[in-house]
Scaffold this motif. Structure first.
Motif, PDB file in Angstrom:
ATOM      1  N   ARG A   1     -89.820  52.899 -32.299  1.00 45.40           N
ATOM      2  CA  ARG A   1     -90.189  54.086 -32.853  1.00 45.40           C
ATOM      3  C   ARG A   1     -90.188  54.927 -31.484  1.00 45.40           C
ATOM      4  NH1 ARG A   1     -94.596  51.946 -37.202  1.00 45.40           N
ATOM      5  NH2 ARG A   1     -93.149  51.586 -38.681  1.00 45.40           N
ATOM      6  N   TYR A   2     -90.576  54.541 -30.513  1.00 43.22           N
ATOM      7  CA  TYR A   2     -90.284  55.428 -29.263  1.00 43.22           C
ATOM      8  C   TYR A   2     -89.219  55.960 -28.876  1.00 43.22           C
ATOM      9  CZ  TYR A   2     -90.523  57.115 -24.435  1.00 43.22           C
ATOM     10  OH  TYR A   2     -90.509  57.777 -23.504  1.00 43.22           O
ATOM     11  N   TYR A   3     -88.206  54.890 -29.080  1.00 41.35           N
ATOM     12  CA  TYR A   3     -86.772  55.083 -28.740  1.00 41.35           C
ATOM     13  C   TYR A   3     -85.941  56.071 -29.771  1.00 41.35           C
ATOM     14  CZ  TYR A   3     -87.417  53.052 -24.010  1.00 41.35           C
ATOM     15  OH  TYR A   3     -87.644  52.816 -22.665  1.00 41.35           O
ATOM     16  N   ALA A   4     -86.384  55.828 -30.913  1.00 42.52           N
ATOM     17  CA  ALA A   4     -85.724  56.633 -32.037  1.00 42.52           C
ATOM     18  C   ALA A   4     -86.044  57.880 -31.662  1.00 42.52           C
ATOM     19  CB  ALA A   4     -86.535  56.190 -33.096  1.00 42.52           C
TER      20      ALA A   4
ATOM     21  N   GLU B   1     -78.889  60.299 -35.327  1.00 45.10           N
ATOM     22  CA  GLU B   1     -78.389  59.269 -36.187  1.00 45.10           C
ATOM     23  C   GLU B   1     -78.516  57.935 -35.723  1.00 45.10           C
ATOM     24  OE1 GLU B   1     -74.475  60.421 -38.085  1.00 45.10           O
ATOM     25  OE2 GLU B   1     -74.270  61.383 -36.336  1.00 45.10           O
ATOM     26  N   ARG B   2     -78.534  57.466 -34.496  1.00 46.75           N
ATOM     27  CA  ARG B   2     -78.740  56.580 -33.817  1.00 46.75           C
ATOM     28  C   ARG B   2     -80.257  55.981 -34.067  1.00 46.75           C
ATOM     29  NH1 ARG B   2     -74.669  57.933 -29.817  1.00 46.75           N
ATOM     30  NH2 ARG B   2     -76.261  58.701 -28.450  1.00 46.75           N
ATOM     31  N   GLY B   3     -81.178  57.227 -33.729  1.00 49.76           N
ATOM     32  CA  GLY B   3     -82.653  57.057 -33.903  1.00 49.76           C
ATOM     33  C   GLY B   3     -82.929  56.894 -35.193  1.00 49.76           C
ATOM     34  N   ASP B   4     -82.242  57.146 -36.343  1.00 53.54           N
ATOM     35  CA  ASP B   4     -82.541  56.828 -37.610  1.00 53.54           C
ATOM     36  C   ASP B   4     -82.538  55.266 -37.967  1.00 53.54           C
ATOM     37  OD1 ASP B   4     -83.118  59.452 -38.346  1.00 53.54           O
ATOM     38  OD2 ASP B   4     -81.126  59.713 -39.030  1.00 53.54           O
ATOM     39  N   TYR B   5     -81.360  54.725 -37.210  1.00 50.58           N
ATOM     40  CA  TYR B   5     -81.230  53.244 -37.405  1.00 50.58           C
ATOM     41  C   TYR B   5     -82.375  52.568 -36.579  1.00 50.58           C
ATOM     42  CZ  TYR B   5     -76.309  53.497 -39.052  1.00 50.58           C
ATOM     43  OH  TYR B   5     -75.119  53.773 -39.750  1.00 50.58           O
TER      44      TYR B   5
ATOM     45  N   LYS C   1     -80.597  43.497 -41.428  1.00 48.62           N
ATOM     46  CA  LYS C   1     -81.289  44.576 -42.412  1.00 48.62           C
ATOM     47  C   LYS C   1     -81.255  45.858 -42.400  1.00 48.62           C
ATOM     48  CE  LYS C   1     -83.290  40.122 -44.024  1.00 48.62           C
ATOM     49  NZ  LYS C   1     -84.541  39.298 -44.304  1.00 48.62           N
ATOM     50  N   ALA C   2     -81.542  46.358 -41.308  1.00 47.24           N
ATOM     51  CA  ALA C   2     -81.578  47.818 -41.168  1.00 47.24           C
ATOM     52  C   ALA C   2     -80.263  48.684 -41.324  1.00 47.24           C
ATOM     53  CB  ALA C   2     -82.000  47.966 -39.637  1.00 47.24           C
ATOM     54  N   GLY C   3     -79.142  47.784 -41.386  1.00 42.13           N
ATOM     55  CA  GLY C   3     -77.763  48.287 -41.856  1.00 42.13           C
ATOM     56  C   GLY C   3     -77.146  48.781 -40.558  1.00 42.13           C
ATOM     57  N   LEU C   4     -77.390  48.475 -39.262  1.00 41.11           N
ATOM     58  CA  LEU C   4     -76.535  48.982 -38.077  1.00 41.11           C
ATOM     59  C   LEU C   4     -74.973  48.659 -38.431  1.00 41.11           C
ATOM     60  CD1 LEU C   4     -79.595  49.142 -36.828  1.00 41.11           C
ATOM     61  CD2 LEU C   4     -78.153  48.562 -34.716  1.00 41.11           C
ATOM     62  N   PRO C   5     -73.997  49.536 -37.954  1.00 39.68           N
ATOM     63  CA  PRO C   5     -72.595  49.066 -38.000  1.00 39.68           C
ATOM     64  C   PRO C   5     -72.425  47.654 -37.567  1.00 39.68           C
ATOM     65  CG  PRO C   5     -73.014  51.360 -37.257  1.00 39.68           C
ATOM     66  CD  PRO C   5     -74.403  50.743 -37.482  1.00 39.68           C
TER      67      PRO C   5
END
Length: 487
Positions: free
Chosen positions: A116-119, A70-74, A197-201
């Motif tokens: 992208r790597y850390y995602a 889920e964190r990777g999706d962010y 803009k990516a919507g992180l909490p």
């Protein structure tokens, strides 16, 4: 976000909102190529930092409970936003610190790749099963986040360095308070806007701009900041480490370098020349991994020198937005004065100035902080210009007789960040790999370069001996927890 005709004031980002500092003070961001104002950034107070830390601490409770995927999706969404805004962010970087536009675009693209790597790291293992001496028990390790991480970053890589610290901090379940260098805080604000803009909490990622003496020191002292990751000078880094140690916080320091390149008698000299120029003078020498000392075997010294000078003299210096420019200005008036002072020290110490060493005052350059690419010879390794990090477009040539002498000279430094050798001899390569005291050693490649999936860090006074990037990042941003389960 801004145009040539308007000057914007950029705000802090705290708890999902852009807000002005409590003291209503701002600093001016100056373009080092022409001294024009790029915009204004917050000159924040401790009150602003305390608010950011409090919301980050509160947000970490839920953020740390999310699945890694889920964190990777962010992070993947942030990467997409950064990619969409790549041109604007790169142009802002060039305006704020002078780096050429192609370099700025390359750095921003690297930021996309790091995210992208850390995602993907969100789906990797975080522990091991360990055999227990109790046959009825299960024992394994897992990893827990530190909590709130303070990120302190420099002006020379205002996209890549913050991202290579923030991305692993977030994927492993921490929340972040970023204090970017004030000189490039507008670039940082545009990067953080991609996270927004990516919507992180709310509260997961925060940015507070301001002087190091206030915000940086406040991070060092803050009881709710569990870890501090810092890139900058060794002088400031030592203060960060001492302060964090005093209160038991985890710290990670990446500091200076005085990086050597060794050129042996069997080297491909054209390759060595090109790599020395690229490694030492690109980004105006303002890289912690930049080539600074060029250690050349006597048999090829004169030939190498002639080839080097011929190409250095062709370097086009100018505004980084000009497509013809190869090397931009020093990043600020302070850095400009520092570099000029080192050049004067070199001359005073008796080194021979082969080329450059002066401010460029042509009509297009007179309003900027431009210095000619500079080459010294007849220097000794104990001179100031051979030992202290200049962080500018200055190369020092040192002549040696043998590979053993070359390695001895290369290692005579308090720093140990990166080093390279140019040779076609396998024995020389193996000696260099074994005996060179540096965290990054490169063979037949410039000293300035590391791949994002590989560990990065230095030895001696270049580092706190931890490593950044790649899977090695997990070691700093988490703690190991050993679990013993019995029915």
């Amino acid at each position: 976000m801004s145009t040539k005709t308007e000057l914007k004031t950029y705000l802090n980002y705290v708890n999902g909102k852009w807000e002005a500092s409590s003291n209503e003070q701002v600093d001016t961001s100056i373009n080092p190529a022409n001294k024009e104002i790029v915009g204004y950034v917050q000159k924040s107070s401790l009150e602003d930092l305390n608010e950011a830390v409090a919301v980050a601490k509160n947000a970490q409770k839920q953020w740390g409970k999310l699945a890694g995927s889920e964190r990777g999706d962010y992070l993947y969404r942030v990467a997409n936003m950064l990619e969409e805004n790549l041109n604007d962010i790169a142009e802002t970087m060039t305006k704020e610190m002078g780096k050429t536009l192609p370099e700025a675009k390359g750095e921003t693209a690297r930021g996309v790749a790091i995210l992208r790597y850390y995602a993907g790291e969100g789906l990797r293992k975080t522990g091991d099963v360990i055999p227990s001496t109790d046959s009825e028990a299960l024992m394994f390790t897992t990893r827990t986040p530190l909590g709130v991480v303070g990120v302190i970053t420099p002006w020379n890589f205002p996209v890549a360095i913050p991202i290579w610290k923030i991305a692993p901090a977030l994927i492993y379940g921490n929340t972040v308070v970023l204090k970017p260098a004030q000189e490039t805080a507008i670039t940082a604000a545009k990067v953080i806007d991609c996270f927004a803009k990516a919507g992180l909490p709310d509260g997961v990622i925060n940015m507070v701009t301001g002087p190091g003496s206030v915000i940086g020191q406040g991070m060092i002292d803050h009881p709710s900041i569990n870890g501090i990751t810092f890139t900058g000078s060794d002088k400031v880094g030592k203060l960060v480490g001492q302060g964090a140690l005093a209160r038991g916080a985890k710290y990670q320091l990446e500091m200076g370098g005085k990086n050597p390149v060794i050129v042996t008698e069997d080297a491909d000299l054209d390759l060595a020349v090109d790599a020395t120029i690229s490694g030492g003078l690109k980004s105006t020498g303002q890289k912690c991994t930049a080539t600074s000392r060029v250690i050349i075997q006597s048999g090829v010294y004169e030939t190498f020198k002639e080839k080097l000078l011929a190409k250095v003299k062709q370097i086009k210096v100018g505004n980084g937005l000009n497509p013809e420019t190869w090397m931009g200005p020093c990043s600020s008036e302070a850095q400009f004065n520092t570099v000029l002072s080192y050049i004067e020290k070199g001359k005073a110490e008796g080194a021979t100035l082969l080329f450059g060493g002066k401010q460029l005052t042509d009509e297009e350059l007179r309003n900027g902080y431009f210095i000619e690419p500079t080459v010294f010879e007849n220097a000794t390794n104990d001179m100031v210009i051979s030992q202290e990090e200049i962080f500018g477009p200055v190369l020092v040539l040192l002549k040696v007789n043998t590979i053993e002498e070359a390695l001895e000279v290369a290692n005579e430094s308090k720093f140990g960040l990166s080093a390279s050798i140019f040779t076609t001899n396998i024995s020389n390569m193996l000696s260099f790999i074994k005996d060179m005291d540096a965290g990054l050693v490169r063979i037949n490649a410039e000293s300035a370069g590391v791949e994002l999936q590989a560990p990065f860090g230095g030895m001696k006074q270049s580092s706190s001996h931890s490593r950044e990037q790649g899977q090695a990042a997990i070691e700093f941003f988490t703690s190991i927890k050993t679990v013993f389960v019995k029915e």
